[in-house]
Design a protein around this motif. Structure first.
Motif, short mmCIF file in Angstrom:
data_model
loop_
_atom_site.label_atom_id
_atom_site.label_comp_id
_atom_site.label_asym_id
_atom_site.label_seq_id
_atom_site.Cartn_x
_atom_site.Cartn_y
_atom_site.Cartn_z
N VAL A 141 0.82 -1.22 0.00
CA VAL A 141 0.00 0.00 0.00
C VAL A 141 0.84 1.26 0.00
CG1 VAL A 141 -1.94 -1.13 1.14
CG2 VAL A 141 -0.16 -0.06 2.53
N PRO A 144 -0.27 3.74 -3.05
CA PRO A 144 -1.53 4.45 -2.76
C PRO A 144 -1.43 5.41 -1.59
CG PRO A 144 -1.94 2.12 -3.14
CD PRO A 144 -0.46 2.29 -3.06
N GLN A 147 0.34 8.59 -2.80
CA GLN A 147 -0.55 9.40 -3.62
C GLN A 147 -1.62 10.09 -2.78
OE1 GLN A 147 -1.96 6.56 -6.48
NE2 GLN A 147 -0.17 6.78 -7.82
N MET A 148 -2.15 9.38 -1.79
CA MET A 148 -3.18 9.96 -0.94
C MET A 148 -2.63 11.12 -0.12
SD MET A 148 -5.41 8.15 2.07
CE MET A 148 -3.96 8.12 3.15
N TRP A 151 -2.10 14.07 -2.36
CA TRP A 151 -3.38 14.69 -2.69
C TRP A 151 -3.93 15.50 -1.52
CZ3 TRP A 151 -8.19 13.68 -0.43
CH2 TRP A 151 -9.29 14.29 -1.05
#
Length: 296
Positions: A141, A144, A147-148, A151
């Motif tokens: 993970v 992800p 990227q989270m 963001w």
């Protein structure tokens, strides 16, 4: 008329070796256990011995061929250089570990109290989903998560690491507190409900004071995991804003080419906080762990 009764003396049976020396087998078994424990202690302390004596050796003395030998000349220069290099990262580790440990412990305590004593429809499903986070491999993970966080605009370094350790610490802290609150007598919670106390009031006045042993277990567990973490540190920080594990890795990679003593001193410095926590709270850790293992 008197008759003399002939008496025959019956010889007593010869004592067996166990009768002669009672408890001999028990003593040998106890001695064997002590020898096994002593051998385990020696095996564990061998790396510690190498770390300690090498950390006090000079450049020419700290070589693989003299790993077992005592220092020719004792010096503290390695400790001074290691401290100068690791001190900023140790401070950042404390800034990261302390809030993440406290926040995850408080959230886990509230979750465990609700899931064990204040049942609601679907509580078992929610608990299963929370525990599912314990079985997620971190390596799967990382992309992800990165990227989270990008963001969401979470800064790299200590803020990102705090958030990650809080989120990934909630499953294990919830499990520990849920098991602990299961061992609390139901009458205490029911009496608060009868008196008209709501969920938050019951938790604050009854659940939280009773959860002190559970907090000791969780705080030690979370502090150790967050302090020793290296995977999150590599992905979400840099040597300029990362924790001590990242700085220790960089120190060891450079020191192995010149002086083993610096890397050994740095490893000991990096392990001191967790060692102090265990020494101070080990008794309460075992007691709280046993109290929280009554039901599951």
């Amino acid at each position: 008329m008197s008759t003399s009764a002939s008496t025959t003396s019956v010889a007593a049976p010869a004592p067996t070796p166990s009768a002669q020396r009672p408890g001999t087998g028990f003593r040998w078994a106890r001695l064997l256990r002590y020898l096994v424990v002593l051998a385990g202690v020696v095996v564990v302390l061998i790396p510690v011995y190498i770390l300690v004596i090498t950390s006090f050796k000079g450049i020419g003395d700290a070589t693989p061929s003299r790993a077992w030998a005592l220092p020719t000349t004792w010096t503290t220069e390695n400790w001074t250089q290691a401290w100068d290099t690791l001190a900023p990262s140790i401070l950042r580790s404390l800034q990261m570990v302390i809030p993440s440990t406290i926040i995850s412990a408080v959230l886990g305590c509230m979750n465990g109290f609700v899931l064990s004593r204040w049942r609601f429809p679907g509580a078992d499903i929610v608990f299963t989903l929370i525990l599912f986070g314990m079985f997620l491999p971190y390596q799967a993970v990382m992309i992800p998560l990165m990227q989270m966080l990008l963001w969401a605009g979470v800064p790299n370094g200590v803020p990102s690491l705090i958030l990650l350790h809080v989120v990934f610490g909630i499953p294990i802290t919830t499990l520990i507190f849920r098991n602990y609150f299961e061992s609390v007598p139901h009458e205490l919670i029911e009496s608060a409900k009868v008196d008209g106390a709501g969920m938050f009031r019951t938790f604050w006045h009854i659940g939280l004071p009773l959860a002190v042993p559970g907090f000791v277990v969780v705080l030690i567990w979370q502090f150790t995991n967050a302090w020793n973490d290296f995977l999150f540190a590599v992905f979400f920080s840099s040597p300029a804003n990362g924790p001590v594990t990242l700085a220790l890795n960089n120190l060891a990679n450079g020191a192995l080419l010149t002086n083993y003593g610096i890397s050994m001193a740095g490893a000991l410095l990096a392990s001191l906080p967790t060692l102090v926590v265990y020494i101070l709270l080990s008794k309460y850790f075992l007691a709280g762990l046993m109290q929280g293992s009554v039901k599951g």
